[in-house]
Design a protein around this motif. Structure first.
Motif, short mmCIF file in Angstrom:
data_model
loop_
_atom_site.label_atom_id
_atom_site.label_comp_id
_atom_site.label_asym_id
_atom_site.label_seq_id
_atom_site.Cartn_x
_atom_site.Cartn_y
_atom_site.Cartn_z
N LEU A 126 76.49 50.45 73.48
CA LEU A 126 76.26 50.96 74.84
C LEU A 126 76.41 52.47 74.82
CD1 LEU A 126 75.76 49.91 77.79
CD2 LEU A 126 78.24 50.12 78.11
N TRP A 165 82.10 52.42 79.37
CA TRP A 165 82.09 51.50 80.51
C TRP A 165 82.70 52.20 81.74
CZ3 TRP A 165 79.75 48.25 83.10
CH2 TRP A 165 80.30 47.21 83.85
N ALA A 182 72.94 45.34 77.96
CA ALA A 182 73.64 44.25 77.29
C ALA A 182 72.77 43.00 77.23
CB ALA A 182 74.96 43.96 78.00
N ARG A 194 74.95 41.51 69.23
CA ARG A 194 76.17 41.83 69.96
C ARG A 194 76.18 43.31 70.32
NH1 ARG A 194 80.90 39.51 66.23
NH2 ARG A 194 79.49 40.28 64.61
N ILE A 195 76.80 43.62 71.45
CA ILE A 195 76.81 45.01 71.93
C ILE A 195 78.24 45.54 71.91
CG2 ILE A 195 76.94 44.31 74.38
CD1 ILE A 195 75.21 46.85 74.96
N VAL A 231 80.97 48.00 73.20
CA VAL A 231 81.23 48.70 74.46
C VAL A 231 82.56 49.42 74.34
CG1 VAL A 231 81.62 48.44 76.95
CG2 VAL A 231 79.96 46.97 75.76
N PHE A 276 84.24 43.73 80.52
CA PHE A 276 82.79 43.89 80.48
C PHE A 276 82.18 42.49 80.52
CE2 PHE A 276 78.58 44.61 78.74
CZ PHE A 276 78.22 45.80 79.37
N ALA A 327 79.37 40.92 74.33
CA ALA A 327 80.04 42.22 74.26
C ALA A 327 81.26 42.18 73.35
CB ALA A 327 80.46 42.68 75.65
N LEU A 350 84.42 44.58 73.23
CA LEU A 350 85.01 45.64 74.06
C LEU A 350 86.13 46.35 73.32
CD1 LEU A 350 85.17 47.03 76.85
CD2 LEU A 350 86.83 45.28 77.51
N ASN A 401 87.21 38.96 71.84
CA ASN A 401 86.22 40.04 71.72
C ASN A 401 86.78 41.39 72.14
OD1 ASN A 401 86.37 39.40 74.52
ND2 ASN A 401 84.35 40.29 74.85
#
Length: 362
Positions: free
Chosen positions: A67, A71, A87, A96-97, A99, A109, A114, A116, A128
């Motif tokens: 990203l 955030w 996303a 997968r993103i 962040v 998020f 995600a 994070l 995650n």
């Protein structure tokens, strides 16, 4: 061990087109705070980052999507739909993103793909969610001078300490006890505020605990405002001078103390922790079930003078016992090790050099 990453600057927050720290070597325009802006904090990573990550031209080529803005940036700018749209685009491509969130509150998020990275999680950490350092400058471009061991440990602290009064108690009660004020904020992306506000006066309690211990020499500079009230100055020049003065006082406090007290603030982490580590001063770390970077590789209980959550009232004795166990050589080595950990794992360059380990542990 370069990771292949993809991003699209078109999905940065359009209100403030700033980028997360990972992308600085490729896109620049990092999101700065007044304590990091214009400093050396990212200099080394800017030079080396292209050796840690390969920015791909297409999403299909990448191992992870990133990203482009933090955030927090989307939340503050009211542009969260742009982040969520990117996303979803990554999810549609089976990616997968990554962040990044770089502020106090425990914002989640809401995307299943995600990963994070955040400095603060209050409770119920998810698989995650990973720890992110606060990006603090290496103020002295190296550790503070080594101190020689004395019989009694000295501990420093220089910063904001909130004292209970009627108004602050009312705010604490509302945030911890009234559902309307404690459960949600910023469009329901935040975890409950109840956890963070229950620790509102923890620093004051810790300060008093150490002052009361007969075996500890204290070196405390207690302030009533964040950064000594620098932001309350009327002019930009006044703010700059006040911040400079506050920083010099903080660094002098570090230089003149064997250890430094580290207690969370509003978020379940401490900016001060990273400055203390950079200076090579062992933190007396009051745990509040926080997360620290690379906790799956580093045994933080051994790296720091660790005070467990249920032992805060024994902080002074824990420090005295720790200090007594060290020989003069071990006392010096402890300081060297703290700086080494910051360089290798917590500085922007060290953190991103090891970033692949989140996915390829060795």
């Amino acid at each position: 061990m370069r990771l292949k990453i993809y991003t699209d600057p078109a999905y940065a927050s359009p209100v403030n087109r700033m980028h997360c720290a990972m992308l600085i070597p490729f896109l620049g325009s990092e999101e700065a705070t007044f304590w990091s802006e214009g400093t050396n904090v990212f200099d080394r990573y800017k030079r080396n980052g292209a050796g840690y990550f390969e920015l791909t031209e297409t999403m299909d080529e990448a191992e992870f999507v990133v990203l482009p803005s933090t955030w927090h940036r989307y939340l503050a700018d009211g542009t969260t739909e742009i982040a969520l749209r990117f996303a979803q685009k990554a999810a549609d491509a089976g990616k997968r993103i990554v962040v990044f969130h770089e502020r106090d509150y425990d914002f989640k998020f809401p995307a299943k793909n995600a990963l994070l990275f955040t400095p603060t999680i209050e409770k119920d950490r998810q698989p995650n969610e990973y720890a992110l350092p606060a990006w603090m400058p290496d103020h002295t471009n190296g550790p503070a001078p080594l101190r020689e061991k004395k019989e009694r440990p000295s501990i420093g602290f220089c910063g904001l300490v909130l004292k209970p009064h009627v108004k602050s108690r009312i705010v604490q009660f509302a945030r911890t006890s009234l559902p309307y004020y404690s459960e949600r904020r910023m469009g329901a992306y935040s975890a409950s505020l109840k956890e963070s506000f229950q620790y509102k006066f923890l620093r004051a309690k810790a300060i008093q605990t150490l002052l009361d211990h007969p075996g500890v020499d204290t070196n405390f500079v207690l302030r009533g405002d964040f950064f000594a009230g620098a932001d309350k100055k009327a002019t930009a020049n006044g703010k700059t001078e006040a911040r400079k003065s506050a920083l010099e006082e903080f660094l002098g406090n570090l230089d003149g103390s064997d250890y430094s007290l580290c207690v969370r603030g509003i978020g379940n982490y401490s900016l001060r922790f990273y400055e203390i580590m950079a200076a090579g001063r062992p933190p007396l770390f009051l745990d509040t079930e926080c997360i620290l970077p690379y906790d799956f590789l580093l045994d933080w209980h051994k790296e720091l003078v660790w005070v467990p959550l249920d032992q805060h009232h024994r902080a002074g004795q824990i420090l005295v016992d720790h200090h007594a166990r060290l020989s003069p050589d071990q006392f010096a080595e402890q300081q060297r090790r703290i700086r080494e950990v910051w360089e290798e794992w917590l500085s922007p360059d060290g953190y991103f050099r090891n970033f692949y380990r989140h996915f390829r542990p060795q």
